[in-house]
Scaffold this motif. Structure first.
Motif, PDB file in Angstrom:
ATOM      1  N   LEU A 279       0.828  -1.192   0.000  1.00  0.00           N
ATOM      2  CA  LEU A 279       0.000   0.000   0.000  1.00  0.00           C
ATOM      3  C   LEU A 279       0.873   1.256   0.000  1.00  0.00           C
ATOM      4  CD1 LEU A 279      -3.126   0.469   2.232  1.00  0.00           C
ATOM      5  CD2 LEU A 279      -1.547   2.330   1.875  1.00  0.00           C
ATOM      6  N   ILE A 280       1.915   1.259   0.832  1.00  0.00           N
ATOM      7  CA  ILE A 280       2.795   2.435   0.926  1.00  0.00           C
ATOM      8  C   ILE A 280       3.507   2.670  -0.411  1.00  0.00           C
ATOM      9  CG2 ILE A 280       4.792   3.420   2.112  1.00  0.00           C
ATOM     10  CD1 ILE A 280       3.997   1.478   4.486  1.00  0.00           C
ATOM     11  N   THR A 488      -2.300  -2.161 -10.368  1.00  0.00           N
ATOM     12  CA  THR A 488      -3.273  -3.233 -10.125  1.00  0.00           C
ATOM     13  C   THR A 488      -2.612  -4.393  -9.399  1.00  0.00           C
ATOM     14  OG1 THR A 488      -4.576  -2.649 -12.070  1.00  0.00           O
ATOM     15  CG2 THR A 488      -4.821  -4.891 -11.242  1.00  0.00           C
ATOM     16  N   GLY A 489      -1.389  -4.741  -9.843  1.00  0.00           N
ATOM     17  CA  GLY A 489      -0.663  -5.851  -9.236  1.00  0.00           C
ATOM     18  C   GLY A 489      -0.342  -5.590  -7.778  1.00  0.00           C
ATOM     19  N   ALA A 490       0.093  -4.364  -7.474  1.00  0.00           N
ATOM     20  CA  ALA A 490       0.440  -4.036  -6.085  1.00  0.00           C
ATOM     21  C   ALA A 490      -0.800  -4.100  -5.198  1.00  0.00           C
ATOM     22  CB  ALA A 490       1.054  -2.643  -6.028  1.00  0.00           C
ATOM     23  N   THR A 491      -1.944  -3.620  -5.723  1.00  0.00           N
ATOM     24  CA  THR A 491      -3.184  -3.658  -4.946  1.00  0.00           C
ATOM     25  C   THR A 491      -3.650  -5.093  -4.748  1.00  0.00           C
ATOM     26  OG1 THR A 491      -3.806  -1.555  -5.954  1.00  0.00           O
ATOM     27  CG2 THR A 491      -5.541  -2.785  -4.828  1.00  0.00           C
ATOM     28  N   ALA A 492      -3.622  -5.871  -5.818  1.00  0.00           N
ATOM     29  CA  ALA A 492      -4.048  -7.275  -5.733  1.00  0.00           C
ATOM     30  C   ALA A 492      -3.114  -8.082  -4.850  1.00  0.00           C
ATOM     31  CB  ALA A 492      -4.114  -7.881  -7.137  1.00  0.00           C
ATOM     32  N   SER A 493      -1.826  -7.715  -4.832  1.00  0.00           N
ATOM     33  CA  SER A 493      -0.850  -8.455  -4.027  1.00  0.00           C
ATOM     34  C   SER A 493      -1.194  -8.416  -2.551  1.00  0.00           C
ATOM     35  CB  SER A 493       0.552  -7.872  -4.230  1.00  0.00           C
ATOM     36  OG  SER A 493       0.997  -8.083  -5.537  1.00  0.00           O
ATOM     37  N   ALA A 494      -1.634  -7.265  -2.085  1.00  0.00           N
ATOM     38  CA  ALA A 494      -1.969  -7.139  -0.662  1.00  0.00           C
ATOM     39  C   ALA A 494      -3.083  -8.116  -0.288  1.00  0.00           C
ATOM     40  CB  ALA A 494      -2.397  -5.704  -0.369  1.00  0.00           C
ATOM     41  N   LEU A 495      -4.118  -8.192  -1.131  1.00  0.00           N
ATOM     42  CA  LEU A 495      -5.192  -9.153  -0.875  1.00  0.00           C
ATOM     43  C   LEU A 495      -4.700 -10.588  -1.054  1.00  0.00           C
ATOM     44  CD1 LEU A 495      -8.346  -7.556  -2.531  1.00  0.00           C
ATOM     45  CD2 LEU A 495      -8.158  -8.329  -0.185  1.00  0.00           C
ATOM     46  N   ALA A 496      -3.833 -10.805  -2.045  1.00  0.00           N
ATOM     47  CA  ALA A 496      -3.329 -12.158  -2.313  1.00  0.00           C
ATOM     48  C   ALA A 496      -2.557 -12.708  -1.121  1.00  0.00           C
ATOM     49  CB  ALA A 496      -2.447 -12.152  -3.560  1.00  0.00           C
ATOM     50  N   ILE A 497      -1.732 -11.859  -0.488  1.00  0.00           N
ATOM     51  CA  ILE A 497      -0.943 -12.321   0.667  1.00  0.00           C
ATOM     52  C   ILE A 497      -1.873 -12.754   1.799  1.00  0.00           C
ATOM     53  CG2 ILE A 497       0.686 -11.610   2.460  1.00  0.00           C
ATOM     54  CD1 ILE A 497       1.827  -9.619   0.355  1.00  0.00           C
ATOM     55  N   ALA A 721      -4.259  -7.916   8.541  1.00  0.00           N
ATOM     56  CA  ALA A 721      -3.653  -7.847   7.214  1.00  0.00           C
ATOM     57  C   ALA A 721      -4.713  -7.593   6.146  1.00  0.00           C
ATOM     58  CB  ALA A 721      -2.907  -9.147   6.915  1.00  0.00           C
ATOM     59  N   LEU A 722      -5.885  -8.202   6.307  1.00  0.00           N
ATOM     60  CA  LEU A 722      -6.946  -8.019   5.312  1.00  0.00           C
ATOM     61  C   LEU A 722      -7.527  -6.606   5.367  1.00  0.00           C
ATOM     62  CD1 LEU A 722      -8.728 -11.483   5.589  1.00  0.00           C
ATOM     63  CD2 LEU A 722      -7.239 -10.674   3.756  1.00  0.00           C
ATOM     64  N   ILE A 723      -7.597  -6.032   6.561  1.00  0.00           N
ATOM     65  CA  ILE A 723      -8.075  -4.642   6.682  1.00  0.00           C
ATOM     66  C   ILE A 723      -7.133  -3.703   5.933  1.00  0.00           C
ATOM     67  CG2 ILE A 723      -8.366  -2.722   8.316  1.00  0.00           C
ATOM     68  CD1 ILE A 723      -9.394  -4.820  10.336  1.00  0.00           C
ATOM     69  N   ILE A 724      -5.826  -3.940   6.089  1.00  0.00           N
ATOM     70  CA  ILE A 724      -4.839  -3.107   5.384  1.00  0.00           C
ATOM     71  C   ILE A 724      -4.966  -3.300   3.876  1.00  0.00           C
ATOM     72  CG2 ILE A 724      -2.361  -2.755   5.023  1.00  0.00           C
ATOM     73  CD1 ILE A 724      -1.974  -3.431   7.986  1.00  0.00           C
ATOM     74  N   ALA A 725      -5.241  -4.546   3.459  1.00  0.00           N
ATOM     75  CA  ALA A 725      -5.429  -4.798   2.029  1.00  0.00           C
ATOM     76  C   ALA A 725      -6.631  -4.033   1.490  1.00  0.00           C
ATOM     77  CB  ALA A 725      -5.618  -6.303   1.793  1.00  0.00           C
TER      78      ALA A 725
END
Length: 841
Positions: A279-280, A488-497, A721-725
């Protein structure tokens, strides 16, 4: 440059808010964990020291009714200790399990920490361990005293009858007094019952014998002097230590136990911060892209690359400091909340101040600032590399083909290497978990690097469906989702982790839960299982009562027995011949279980193979009482998780022990499990609150409950972690709307109304969220399978179970996350003034 950085932070307050929130949550988790565990450690350490304040020397024997080899400290020895020069007082202690029933007949406390002990008054009639608020200590056999918490829970008053259960039948006593204490059992949420000393000795040990002795020193006598004087008087198996040494040992044990909790919570804090990095990085990448001209002008008027880079990093540092301050304050609130929550679930924490150590403060600010600056380093580096002329011409630094090839090649190599490690670790069995952990890390990094590449083909697959269902809004949403693959990849990565971890835990948990469920269902034929709530052993009287109970068709205990053959020792079970096969599923490989009635034994297949035994062999054994004998192997049975490696007739086990140790009793009832039959069992046991009566479903729930509880804890911790995503999705959409103001104004001008603009933003969010969820679910399932393979050998009937319902729920929740995250950006997009937006550059 510092002033410039500050102005930029103030100018982009709304856009940096999500970054502050992400870092703040991670910092709160870290600081809250450290403050919470430091506070607990300090409270328990102080309590431990307080409990040994007046103890110069403590004598411990570990004597018990079952262990006749450890004699304990008899009254004569205690009197010799009391007569020593320098001894102010010496108190004999004996303790064991005691459960108290409330008004409804239910056990007060949690079972494992329900304790009974002796009241040992001194010359003044008081026992220094206990401060009475009502009445006095027990002075005769028919009296008991209760700790204040238990008395309040049971609504007991001095003079009331109190039903108390130890390992034997329930007995009724008169309440002589109510006291407060620093006893650890009470602080752990249990209860403490004080008996008259002879009664406690009869219940827990032997008449005239104590398990422990606490000794206080006369003025001017050191603990070490007293220790030297006491030691020669003690029996061989007794140990003596100074009170200070015991307090230090307890404090060290508390530190060790809390360190495990600390490590687990910090691990999840690390996961939350790792998710926050994306996110950062995303935020600063977009901020740098939006300020391309500004940065170019700075370069044109003389700012060097280093200064531009430093300016962006200074912004990140300021954001990190703000997030660390707010996160630390939130962490203090979290620590207080965790402490209160432990009190609500029954854990009584000793009173004490909130401990805020320099480590907690340093960790909060160090982690918050460091994570933010490191995440902003790549965007800062890209900003410094923008040529002034190109930037002033609005030619943004688009990734070159070469850089994309290098990125995708590195990502592919890491993903393949990680996958190979995961598969290799799974093939290695229980020793491959470390390899799987390393492979998982590499695979996760590889997939994160590859996500921008994966986003185009995956989202292209759903574009026709979106167009068909939602028309122009759907088509534009799909195009916008892949317009900037890196973002898009960076945003999706947070949810993916987050979903990789959640899915992996779910697959593993559901698989283990069903394996345990099958194991229980296949191996237990009994309608009921009776155990002690304390986890201790049942008294022989309980077995005799159940054998006479109405409606019982078969009853067998599992009585702990220890046998030695040659150099090998075996855990065995004393069972009832003829009944044990009716209450437990025992599949014989050879021989017959009927031989148990003739004094023979049955052994598991694995034990028989390792010793070369077969049905009909005679085995020379040594019993617990050191007597030798010969037992005939009458049957060999398939390995069973509910049976010991060796089964012996209960009569044989009883002949070699004076105190049978019965862990559980299995019952088969006429007509099966029913309310009437359960009540018959309760009545036969004298409505004993300390005994747990479980039907087959209760047994399944008990074994499966550990898995479900662990799953729920993991879900709760990963929620951070999901809230941050989710914040990442909101941030990406908000930035996207800001960048596309002109485009949104144009589509509005050519006929796309506010409702369809909102739909376009919402669909874009859903596409990105579901894409990230799909990646996470796929990788998580793969990891769940691999870790499960390492457990397959130790978990009977293990078979991989894919929880399709939960995976579908995760996808639905990901879509819902997208919808919720898009509410503010979609509203902002719909509110844009058409003409103003068109003129925006």
């Amino acid at each position: 440059m510092f002033r410039t950085a500050l102005r930029n932070v103030l100018a982009h307050k709304a856009r940096l808010l999500m970054t502050v929130l992400a870092v703040m949550l991670g910092v709160a988790f870290v600081s809250g964990t450290l403050v919470f565990t430091d506070t607990l450690s300090n409270a328990f350490r102080n309590q431990s020291a307080k409990s040994y304040d007046d103890v110069a020397v403590a004598v411990t024997t570990h004597a018990s009714q079952q262990d006749e080899k450890t004699p304990g400290v008899d009254t004569a020895t205690l009197e010799k200790i009391q007569a020593l020069d320098g001894v102010a007082d010496a108190t004999g202690r004996v303790s064991g399990f005691a459960g108290v029933a409330d008004a409804d007949g239910k056990l007060i406390g949690n079972g494992w920490s329900n304790t009974g002990a002796n009241f040992f008054p001194g010359k003044d009639g008081e026992d220094d361990q206990y401060a009475f608020t009502e009445g006095a200590g027990p002075a005769e056999a028919g009296q008991v005293a209760l700790d204040k918490d238990s008395a309040d829970k049971g609504d007991y008053r001095v003079g009331d009858p109190v039903r108390v259960a130890t390992n034997g039948p329930v007995k009724e006593f008169t309440l002589s007094g109510v006291f407060t204490t620093e006893d650890g059992a009470v602080n752990a949420g249990g209860s403490l019952v004080l008996f008259d000393t002879p009664v406690a000795q009869q219940l827990y040990l032997r008449p005239g014998v104590f398990q422990d002795v606490t000794i206080s020193a006369a003025p001017g006598v050191s603990a070490q002097q007293l220790l030297t004087a006491v030691d020669p008087l003690l029996p061989e198996d007794a140990t003596a230590e100074t009170g200070r040494a015991l307090a230090d040992d307890q404090a060290a044990q508390i530190e060790k136990e809390l360190s495990n909790l600390n490590t687990m919570l910090l691990a999840f804090a690390g996961i939350a911060l790792f998710v926050g990095v994306f996110l950062i990085a995303n935020t600063f990448t977009m901020l740098v892209a939006q300020r391309t001209r500004e940065l170019a002008l700075m370069r044109a008027v003389g700012a060097s690359r280093r200064q531009v880079k430093r300016s962006v990093l200074l912004e990140a540092g300021v954001v990190g400091v703000i997030a660390s301050v707010t996160g630390f304050l939130l962490g203090l609130g979290l620590a207080v909340g965790l402490r209160s929550a432990m009190g609500l679930i029954g854990g009584k924490i000793p009173a004490g101040p909130l401990v805020v150590s320099p480590t907690a403060i340093g960790a909060a600010f160090g982690v918050g600032v460091l994570v933010t600056v490191l995440a902003a380093w790549l965007p800062a580096r890209r900003a410094a590399k923008i040529p002034p002329v190109a930037a002033m011409s609005s030619v943004h630094a688009v990734a070159t083909t070469r850089s994309l090839v290098v990125r995708n090649s590195i990502g592919g190599a890491l993903a393949l290497l990680g996958a190979a490690g995961i598969v290799g670790g799974a093939a290695a069995g229980s020793g491959g978990r470390t390899v799987i952990a390393g492979g998982a890390f590499l695979a996760l990094i590889g997939v994160i690097v590859l996500i921008p590449l994966l986003s185009r083909p995956v989202i292209a697959l759903v574009r026709p469906l979106l167009t068909k269902l939602f028309g122009v809004s759907g088509k534009l949403a799909a195009q916008n989702a892949v317009r900037n693959p890196r973002r898009t990849g960076a945003t999706a990565s947070a949810l993916a982790i987050g979903l990789t971890l959640v899915t992996g835990i779910s697959v593993l948990g559901v698989t283990l839960g069903q394996a345990v469920d099958r194991m229980t269902t296949d191996n237990i034929r009994a309608d009921y299982m009776v155990t002690m709530a304390s986890g201790g052993s049942l008294d022989e009287s309980a077995l005799k009562a159940l054998e006479k109970a109405e409606g019982v068709s078969a009853v067998s205990p599992q009585q702990a027995v220890w046998l030695r053959t040659g150099e090998s020792g075996y855990s065995a079970s004393g069972v009832t011949p003829g009944d044990v096969e009716k209450v437990l599923a025992i599949k014989t490989v050879s021989g017959s279980l009927d031989t148990l009635a003739e004094g023979g034994i049955a052994v598991s297949e694995k034990t028989a193979k390792s010793n070369g035994w077969k049905a009909g062999d005679t085995v020379a054994v040594t019993f617990e009482d050191e007597k030798k004998g010969k037992l005939k192997v009458g049957a060999v049975y398939e390995d069973n998780e509910f049976l010991s490696p060796v089964l012996v007739p209960k009569a044989t086990a009883d002949a070699h022990t004076s105190h049978p140790e019965i862990r559980e009793i299995y019952l088969k009832m006429e007509g099966g499990a029913s309310e009437a039959n359960e009540q018959a069992v309760v009545d036969a046991l004298g409505d004993n609150p300390a005994m747990s009566i479980m039907d087959r479903q209760d047994i399944r729930d008990m074994f499966g409950g550990f898995v479900n509880m662990a799953l729920n804890i993991m879900y709760g911790l990963l929620a951070m972690a999901l809230i941050i995503a989710v914040l990442g999705v909101v941030n990406t959409l908000a930035m996207s709307v800001f960048e596309r103001q002109q485009e949104i104004g144009m589509v509005r001008a050519i006929g796309l109304d506010k409702r369809r603009v909102k739909r376009m933003i919402r669909l874009e969010a859903v596409v990105i969220s579901v894409f990230g969820a799909l990646v996470g679910i796929g990788l998580g399932t793969f990891l769940g399978w691999a870790i499960g393979q390492t457990l397959a050998e130790s978990v009977p009937q293990y078979a991989l179970v894919i929880p399709w319902d939960r995976l579908a729920l995760f996808l639905v929740l990901a879509g819902l996350v997208g919808v919720l995250a898009s509410l503010w950006p979609a509203r902002s997009a719909a509110k844009l003034n058409m003409l103003t937006a068109i003129k925006t550059e």
